[in-house]
Design an enzyme around this catalytic site. Sequence first.
Site, PDB file in Angstrom:
ATOM      1  N   GLY A   1      -3.747  15.577  -3.925  1.00  0.00           N
ATOM      2  CA  GLY A   1      -4.486  14.318  -4.031  1.00  0.00           C
ATOM      3  C   GLY A   1      -5.881  14.451  -3.446  1.00  0.00           C
TER       4      GLY A   1
ATOM      5  N   GLU B   1      -0.750   8.413  -5.854  1.00  0.00           N
ATOM      6  CA  GLU B   1       0.541   8.168  -5.192  1.00  0.00           C
ATOM      7  C   GLU B   1       0.947   9.475  -4.544  1.00  0.00           C
ATOM      8  OE1 GLU B   1       1.634   5.288  -5.047  1.00  0.00           O
ATOM      9  OE2 GLU B   1       0.833   4.233  -6.785  1.00  0.00           O
TER      10      GLU B   1
ATOM     11  N   SER C   1       1.538  15.705  -4.229  1.00  0.00           N
ATOM     12  CA  SER C   1       1.392  15.906  -2.793  1.00  0.00           C
ATOM     13  C   SER C   1       0.036  15.390  -2.299  1.00  0.00           C
ATOM     14  CB  SER C   1       1.524  17.395  -2.471  1.00  0.00           C
ATOM     15  OG  SER C   1       0.508  18.105  -3.133  1.00  0.00           O
ATOM     16  N   THR C   2      -0.027  15.093  -1.029  1.00  0.00           N
ATOM     17  CA  THR C   2      -1.271  14.606  -0.430  1.00  0.00           C
ATOM     18  C   THR C   2      -2.353  15.689  -0.520  1.00  0.00           C
ATOM     19  OG1 THR C   2      -0.092  13.056   0.976  1.00  0.00           O
ATOM     20  CG2 THR C   2      -2.272  13.714   1.724  1.00  0.00           C
TER      21      THR C   2
ATOM     22  N   CYS D   1       9.611  10.645  -2.826  1.00  0.00           N
ATOM     23  CA  CYS D   1       8.423  10.422  -1.996  1.00  0.00           C
ATOM     24  C   CYS D   1       8.671   9.363  -0.927  1.00  0.00           C
ATOM     25  CB  CYS D   1       7.257  10.025  -2.878  1.00  0.00           C
ATOM     26  SG  CYS D   1       7.705   8.728  -4.021  1.00  0.00           S
TER      27      CYS D   1
ATOM     28  N   LYS E   1       0.063  15.286 -18.144  1.00  0.00           N
ATOM     29  CA  LYS E   1       0.281  16.665 -17.676  1.00  0.00           C
ATOM     30  C   LYS E   1       1.485  16.651 -16.745  1.00  0.00           C
ATOM     31  CE  LYS E   1      -0.231  19.704 -14.885  1.00  0.00           C
ATOM     32  NZ  LYS E   1       0.930  20.420 -14.347  1.00  0.00           N
TER      33      LYS E   1
HETATM   34  P1  NAD Z   1       2.030  18.761  -6.414  1.00  0.00           P
HETATM   35  O1  NAD Z   1       0.881  18.036  -5.818  1.00  0.00           O
HETATM   36  O2  NAD Z   1       2.184  20.196  -6.138  1.00  0.00           O
HETATM   37  O3  NAD Z   1       1.972  18.646  -8.016  1.00  0.00           O
HETATM   38  C1  NAD Z   1       1.930  17.400  -8.681  1.00  0.00           C
HETATM   39  C2  NAD Z   1       1.255  17.602 -10.021  1.00  0.00           C
HETATM   40  O4  NAD Z   1      -0.096  17.998  -9.798  1.00  0.00           O
HETATM   41  C3  NAD Z   1       1.888  18.687 -10.884  1.00  0.00           C
HETATM   42  O5  NAD Z   1       1.827  18.297 -12.239  1.00  0.00           O
HETATM   43  C4  NAD Z   1       0.972  19.880 -10.631  1.00  0.00           C
HETATM   44  O6  NAD Z   1       0.964  20.795 -11.706  1.00  0.00           O
HETATM   45  C5  NAD Z   1      -0.366  19.182 -10.500  1.00  0.00           C
HETATM   46  N1  NAD Z   1      -1.360  19.961  -9.743  1.00  0.00           N
HETATM   47  C6  NAD Z   1      -1.142  20.845  -8.738  1.00  0.00           C
HETATM   48  N2  NAD Z   1      -2.312  21.369  -8.320  1.00  0.00           N
HETATM   49  C7  NAD Z   1      -3.285  20.788  -9.056  1.00  0.00           C
HETATM   50  C8  NAD Z   1      -4.692  20.907  -9.110  1.00  0.00           C
HETATM   51  N3  NAD Z   1      -5.368  21.736  -8.309  1.00  0.00           N
HETATM   52  N4  NAD Z   1      -5.371  20.168  -9.999  1.00  0.00           N
HETATM   53  C9  NAD Z   1      -4.728  19.307 -10.807  1.00  0.00           C
HETATM   54  N5  NAD Z   1      -3.396  19.160 -10.834  1.00  0.00           N
HETATM   55  C10 NAD Z   1      -2.679  19.889  -9.971  1.00  0.00           C
HETATM   56  O7  NAD Z   1       3.319  17.940  -6.030  1.00  0.00           O
HETATM   57  P2  NAD Z   1       4.842  18.284  -6.412  1.00  0.00           P
HETATM   58  O8  NAD Z   1       5.280  19.405  -5.551  1.00  0.00           O
HETATM   59  O9  NAD Z   1       4.963  18.407  -7.887  1.00  0.00           O
HETATM   60  O10 NAD Z   1       5.568  16.940  -5.998  1.00  0.00           O
HETATM   61  C11 NAD Z   1       5.987  16.676  -4.711  1.00  0.00           C
HETATM   62  C12 NAD Z   1       5.013  15.758  -4.015  1.00  0.00           C
HETATM   63  O11 NAD Z   1       4.805  14.587  -4.793  1.00  0.00           O
HETATM   64  C13 NAD Z   1       5.522  15.279  -2.677  1.00  0.00           C
HETATM   65  O12 NAD Z   1       4.508  15.359  -1.720  1.00  0.00           O
HETATM   66  C14 NAD Z   1       5.880  13.829  -2.926  1.00  0.00           C
HETATM   67  O13 NAD Z   1       5.825  12.991  -1.833  1.00  0.00           O
HETATM   68  C15 NAD Z   1       4.882  13.443  -3.960  1.00  0.00           C
HETATM   69  N6  NAD Z   1       5.367  12.282  -4.718  1.00  0.00           N
HETATM   70  C16 NAD Z   1       4.799  11.066  -4.470  1.00  0.00           C
HETATM   71  C17 NAD Z   1       5.268   9.934  -5.144  1.00  0.00           C
HETATM   72  C18 NAD Z   1       4.644   8.581  -4.888  1.00  0.00           C
HETATM   73  O14 NAD Z   1       4.861   7.677  -5.682  1.00  0.00           O
HETATM   74  N7  NAD Z   1       3.899   8.410  -3.824  1.00  0.00           N
HETATM   75  C19 NAD Z   1       6.296  10.046  -6.070  1.00  0.00           C
HETATM   76  C20 NAD Z   1       6.849  11.310  -6.291  1.00  0.00           C
HETATM   77  C21 NAD Z   1       6.364  12.424  -5.602  1.00  0.00           C
END
Ligand code: NAD
Length: 499
Positions: A251, A268, A247-248, A302, A193
Site C-alpha cells: 500500500g 485496504e 499488505s501495508t 485482514c 489484477k
Molecule cells: P500483497 O500486498 O503482497 O499483494 C496484494 C496484491 O498486490 C497482489 O495482487 C499482488 O500481486 C499485488 N502487488 C504486490 N506488489 C505489488 C507492487 N509492487 N505493485 C503493484 N501491485 C503489487 O498482499 P497479500 O500477501 O496478497 O495479502 C495479504 C495482505 O493483504 C495482508 O497484509 C492482509 O492484511 C491484507 N488484506 C487486507 C484486507 C483489508 O480489507 N484491509 C483484506 C484482505 C487482505
Amino acid sequence: MTTMSVEIPEAARTFLTAAAQSILVGAERMPSVGGETIPTFDPATGALLANIAAGGQADVDRAVDTAHQAFVQWRQLSPAARGRVLQDIADAIEEHAEELAILETLDNGKPLTESTYLDVSLSAQIWRYFGGWTTKLGGLTLPVSPAVGEALVYTRREPLGVVGAIVPWNFPLMIGSWKVAPALAAGNTAVLKPSEFTSLSALRLAEIALEAGLPPGVLNVVTGLGPDAGQALIDHPGVAKISFTGSTATGRRIVTASAGSLKKLTLELGGKSANIVFPDADVEAAAQGALNGIFLNQGQVCCAGSRLFVHRDVHDEVVAALEAEAGEILLGHGLDEETQMGPLVSARQLDRVAGYVEAGVREGATLVCGGERPGGALADGHFLKPTVFTDVRDEMSIATEEIFGPVLSVLTFDDESEAVRRANSSEYGLAAGVWTNDLKRAHRVAHALEAGTVWVNMYNMIDPAAPFGGYKSSGYGRDLGEESLLGYTQTKSVWIGMD
Ligand code: NAD
C-alpha cells in the site's frame, strides 16, 4: 485429519487446463504478450494446479485501452440497464456457485463450506446490492446565494473512467467483487489484477459476467506478478483510480508510485485487530467468537481477531475453552466435506507464520496448543495446527505484527480503560470485537476503539451494505456500502444562470 474426497468437476478441470490463457481483454482469453507463465499450486498437496499467464506492461496497456473504449458506451447505458446487468451477474454467480467454490478451494485451500457460504454467496450478494444502487445514485440541488442574479446549482455523480483493482489471495472472488461491482455500478470500467497465488476465480468471474450480458471490455483481467502487472497498472496514465487490498508495505509503495499521476486511491491494508472479552460477557459465546475470529480462513483474514484481550476474572475459563476447541478442529483438504480448516496459501506464508510461532516462544509467551505442522497425509500441504499463545505481552512481535495465520495471542487486562488503551496502541485500526452484556459498556467501548469496524457479541461479519476499511495504517477509503460506491465517482457542480 482428512484428505481430498470431492471429485473435481469436468468443467473445472477443463478450465484449469486452459488457465495459461488467463488474461481476459474484451471478450477474449489470451496468454500474456511475452508468453511467460506462473505456476499455481494446490496448497493442500503442493501439486501443480495450473499455469497462469504472467502479464506485464504490454498486457496492461491492451487491457486499459480496451477498458477505455468500453467506458464510452457503458457510462451512457441507462442506470436501469446497467443495474440489470449487475443483477444478472449476481444470478449467474449463484448458478455457477459449485464450480466457483471448488476453484476457490483448490487455489486458496479454504474449506469448501467457507468458499460456498462465504466467498461465493457474499460475492453474489455484493453484485446484487450494487446493481440496486445504479438507479439511486443521484445528485443534489443546492440553495446557493450568488452575489448577483439567480442561479440553479445541481450536482452530478460522474464515473472516474478506468479503475484498476488489485486484490490479495485470501478472498480472491469476494474482494474482487467488492471492488469491481461498485466501480461498474457507478459507470466505470475496470482492469482487475488478482494475486499471482489465486487468479483462477477472478478469471472465471469475468467469463461468467460476459456470459451474463456484461459488454466486452467493461471488466478485463490481467494476471501476473505484483511488481510486473500490478506495477504497470499503478503506473498507467490511463487509469483514474487504484482500488487496492493487500499488505501495508505494498500500500505504501502504491501511494509513492501514484504521487506523480495523482491517481485516486482506496487502500485496504493490514490489521492486528483486538477482540476484548469483558467479565460480564457470555463467556462460552465469547470463546466461540474468539475461535471464529482467528481461525476463519486459516487466520488469513485482514480483520482477524489476533489479539484476544481477556479480563483476568474469566481468563482461565476462556483459555480452557479455546484449548479444548482448537484441538478439535479438523484439518484437511478443503474439498473434503469434513474439513474445518485448510492449509495456508503457500509455502512462503507457512514459513512466515512458523517464524512467528518461534518468535512467540523465544520472547517468552506460553504455547498452549498447536504451533506445529501435521504429518501423515497432510505432510506435503502447507498446514499448521491451530495455535494459541497465552502470557503474551503488548510489546511481543506476536502482539504487534500481522501474522496472517492461525495464531492467537491471548493478553490479560484488569479494567475497561486499560483494555481500550492497549487495544488502540496498535499501528493498525481495521476492526475490533467487544464481548459484554452491559449495554452502556458496549457502546462506550465501540465508540472509543480506533477501528473501521467494531463487532459487539459477534465477529467477522460482513455485509454488502456495511462499509469496511481501516483507521491508521490499515488504509483509507472504504469498500462496500454507499461509501464505496461514492468513491468510484467524482462530483460535478452545474450552475445555470436564471436571469
Ligand atoms: P500483497 O500486498 O503482497 O499483494 C496484494 C496484491 O498486490 C497482489 O495482487 C499482488 O500481486 C499485488 N502487488 C504486490 N506488489 C505489488 C507492487 N509492487 N505493485 C503493484 N501491485 C503489487 O498482499 P497479500 O500477501 O496478497 O495479502 C495479504 C495482505 O493483504 C495482508 O497484509 C492482509 O492484511 C491484507 N488484506 C487486507 C484486507 C483489508 O480489507 N484491509 C483484506 C484482505 C487482505
